[in-house]
Design a protein around this motif. Structure first.
Motif, short mmCIF file in Angstrom:
data_model
loop_
_atom_site.label_atom_id
_atom_site.label_comp_id
_atom_site.label_asym_id
_atom_site.label_seq_id
_atom_site.Cartn_x
_atom_site.Cartn_y
_atom_site.Cartn_z
N VAL A 103 3.00 5.58 -6.97
CA VAL A 103 3.94 4.55 -7.43
C VAL A 103 4.27 3.59 -6.30
CG1 VAL A 103 6.24 4.13 -8.37
CG2 VAL A 103 4.89 6.06 -9.21
N GLN A 104 4.41 4.12 -5.07
CA GLN A 104 4.68 3.26 -3.92
C GLN A 104 3.53 2.29 -3.70
OE1 GLN A 104 7.61 4.63 -1.63
NE2 GLN A 104 7.79 2.41 -1.81
N SER A 105 2.30 2.74 -3.96
CA SER A 105 1.15 1.85 -3.81
C SER A 105 1.20 0.71 -4.84
CB SER A 105 -0.16 2.64 -3.94
OG SER A 105 -0.37 3.05 -5.29
N LEU A 106 1.72 0.99 -6.03
CA LEU A 106 1.89 -0.08 -7.02
C LEU A 106 2.90 -1.10 -6.52
CD1 LEU A 106 2.02 2.01 -10.34
CD2 LEU A 106 0.08 0.74 -9.40
N GLN A 107 3.94 -0.62 -5.83
CA GLN A 107 4.92 -1.53 -5.25
C GLN A 107 4.26 -2.43 -4.21
OE1 GLN A 107 8.10 0.42 -3.14
NE2 GLN A 107 8.88 -1.47 -2.27
N TYR A 108 3.43 -1.84 -3.33
CA TYR A 108 2.74 -2.62 -2.32
C TYR A 108 1.83 -3.67 -2.96
CZ TYR A 108 4.18 0.90 1.11
OH TYR A 108 4.91 1.74 1.92
N ALA A 109 1.11 -3.25 -4.01
CA ALA A 109 0.21 -4.19 -4.68
C ALA A 109 0.98 -5.35 -5.29
CB ALA A 109 -0.59 -3.46 -5.75
N PHE A 110 2.12 -5.04 -5.90
CA PHE A 110 2.95 -6.11 -6.48
C PHE A 110 3.45 -7.05 -5.39
CE2 PHE A 110 7.18 -7.77 -7.31
CZ PHE A 110 6.98 -8.46 -8.51
N GLU A 111 3.90 -6.49 -4.28
CA GLU A 111 4.44 -7.32 -3.20
C GLU A 111 3.37 -8.21 -2.61
OE1 GLU A 111 6.00 -4.18 -0.89
OE2 GLU A 111 7.97 -4.22 -1.84
N GLU A 112 2.14 -7.67 -2.50
CA GLU A 112 1.07 -8.49 -1.94
C GLU A 112 0.75 -9.65 -2.87
OE1 GLU A 112 -3.51 -8.19 -0.33
OE2 GLU A 112 -2.11 -6.54 -0.12
N LYS A 113 0.86 -9.42 -4.15
CA LYS A 113 0.50 -10.45 -5.14
C LYS A 113 1.62 -11.48 -5.31
CE LYS A 113 -3.00 -11.36 -7.89
NZ LYS A 113 -4.37 -11.47 -7.36
N VAL A 114 2.87 -11.03 -5.22
CA VAL A 114 3.99 -11.90 -5.57
C VAL A 114 4.87 -12.27 -4.38
CG1 VAL A 114 6.03 -12.13 -7.02
CG2 VAL A 114 4.02 -10.95 -7.90
N MET A 115 5.23 -11.28 -3.56
CA MET A 115 6.24 -11.52 -2.54
C MET A 115 5.74 -12.37 -1.38
SD MET A 115 8.76 -10.26 -3.93
CE MET A 115 9.91 -10.54 -2.61
N SER A 116 4.44 -12.67 -1.33
CA SER A 116 3.92 -13.54 -0.28
C SER A 116 3.91 -14.99 -0.70
CB SER A 116 2.50 -13.09 0.11
OG SER A 116 1.65 -13.14 -1.01
#
Length: 459
Positions: free
Chosen positions: A219-232
């Motif tokens: 689940v933490q990896s899903l968070q990282y993937a979301f952040e890479e796609k959106v939070m940048s």
């Protein structure tokens, strides 16, 4: 000798901040486990362990909320802090992100929708933490800390197959060694499992604990993937606001959604429910030691988040990765020290299977170092014995590392680009075109420049 910060050097100030961050990070894991092992009298009048994973998850998010007050203080009193640019304009500070000097006057405050967007990574973090807390009840804290490193495996798969960011061959070698480390750690758990906890309490299920922690890492990896796609995105927010808002949303969801749900679902807590908040309150009231330990838990979370920001800012993201990779060592070492030199009521005993776990730790560190190449502190596979006779070409990546040194006006050092800790530690490096644009814009100003590291890294 003091370093100048922004990735420019490693002086006494940087070393102090790094050590303090390591202490706070180690404290997060240790106090979490100690809380689960402490005992108090509940609302049923019985003495029992404080096994309240949802309450600990709530406590983590409340600790992160404290960053909002620090954010307000930084903005109000114009305190120098990484990720903030204080100026006399109406904005008060600039958001984290890459903004050319020509566009600085038109920079806008953090939009309202960003505050609500931060709910999404908060939910991922909430689910991951809750799963890991439940797993921690079944295994030792050193096992827990090492298993959380399995996030690299899931993120690598997501990056390669979902985000379209193809991994290099040597990165897959690093991922493979991380798989081996998880196998070794899992074997340690199974081989060292005992019928009960040694105190006549309920039987533990170490395998269940391992699976829950691995699920949390996924689940933490899903968070990282979301952040890479959106939070940048170009529109972002200052780091303390990011931390605080994630804590705020996590607190709201825990208190008003998860607690009512867990109170109405069947479970092993008082009243036959999953987790009874009234019993939690009674246990806290009946134990001063429990209250003190929870305070240390709260403070360690807050200081770790704040100091991790400073580590990335004063050194670079590679040192943030090194910080997280050191934690399994310091957590296990401190746990052994507590057991043998402080009290046998807490801490961890060295067993005949601990050598297998130690091997897993070395393999974990080795795999991470291979994955991180060719950054500082990594291992390049050059065909030698240490490389297990594997050989890869890193020349093109080394050229990119040179180009990732961004020119920043010395007079504007406080405005140096900053990578938020709530962006993915697996963040893809900036494209060549964007770096060239930054360089041209900087040269246009005709100022004196200094280099600032922009490299991303596995954390």
């Amino acid at each position: 000798m003091g370093g100048s910060g922004h990735g420019a050097g490693c002086g006494i100030n940087e070393i102090i901040v790094f050590v303090l961050a390591l202490v706070a990070g180690t404290g997060c894991s240790l106090t979490s486990k100690v809380l689960l092992d402490m005992e108090s009298v509940g609302m049923d009048g019985e003495m029992k362990k404080f096994e309240k994973p949802l309450f600990q998850t709530l406590g983590m998010f409340v600790g992160m909320c404290a960053a909002l007050f620090l954010h307000a203080g930084v903005v109000m009193f114009k305190i120098p802090f990484p990720g903030y640019v204080h100026k006399t304009s109406r904005n008060g500070y600039s958001a984290v992100g890459d903004v050319d000097d020509d566009e600085e006057e038109e920079q806008k405050p953090v939009p309202i929708w960003m505050y609500f967007l931060l709910l999404i990574p908060s939910l991922f973090d909430l689910a991951a933490t809750a799963l890991c807390m439940m797993g921690l009840m079944e295994v030792e804290v050193s096992i827990y800390q090492m298993l959380r490193g399995s996030a690299i495996i899931f993120v690598a798969i997501l990056k390669h197959f979902a985000l379209g960011d193809k991994l290099r061959g040597f990165m897959w070698v690093g991922v493979w060694w991380n798989v081996v480390s998880i196998i070794l750690v899992g074997a340690t758990v199974i081989l060292s499992a005992t019928p009960d906890d040694g105190e006549g309490g309920k039987q533990k299920d170490p395998l269940r604990g391992v699976l829950l922690i691995l699920a949390g890492a996924f689940v933490q990896s899903l968070q990282y993937a979301f952040e890479e796609k959106v939070m940048s995105m170009e529109v972002s927010a200052p780091p303390l606001l990011l931390i605080g808002m994630e804590g705020f949303w996590g607190t709201v969801v825990c208190a008003f959604v998860l607690y009512p749900v867990c109170y109405n679902l069947p479970g092993a807590d008082v009243g036959g429910v999953m987790e009874n908040p009234y019993d939690t309150w009674a246990m806290m009231e009946n134990s001063k030691d429990l209250q003190v330990m929870f305070l240390w838990y709260f403070l360690s979370i807050f200081f770790y988040n704040a100091l991790a920001v400073l580590v990335t800012f004063m050194l670079n993201s590679v040192w943030h990765a090194i910080l997280d990779n050191f934690r399994p060592i310091t957590v296990w070492g401190t746990d052994l020290f507590i057991f043998y030199f402080v009290t046998k009521s807490f801490g961890e005993e060295w067993t005949k299977w601990s050598f297998v776990q130690l091997a897993g730790l070395f393999v974990l560190l080795y795999g991470t170092a291979v994955y991180n190449a060719p950054h500082a502190g990594s291992i390049k596979l050059d065909g030698g014995v240490l490389s297990c006779f594997c050989k890869f070409d890193y020349s093109d990546m080394e050229d990119e590392d040179e180009e990732k040194q961004v020119l920043v006006p010395i007079d504007d050092a406080a405005a140096a680009p900053y990578q938020s800790p709530y962006q993915s530690p697996f963040m893809t490096p900036n494209t060549r075109a964007k770096r060239d644009k930054e360089r041209r814009a900087a040269e246009k100003q005709g100022k004196q420049f200094t280099k600032v590291s922009r490299g991303g890294s596995f954390a």
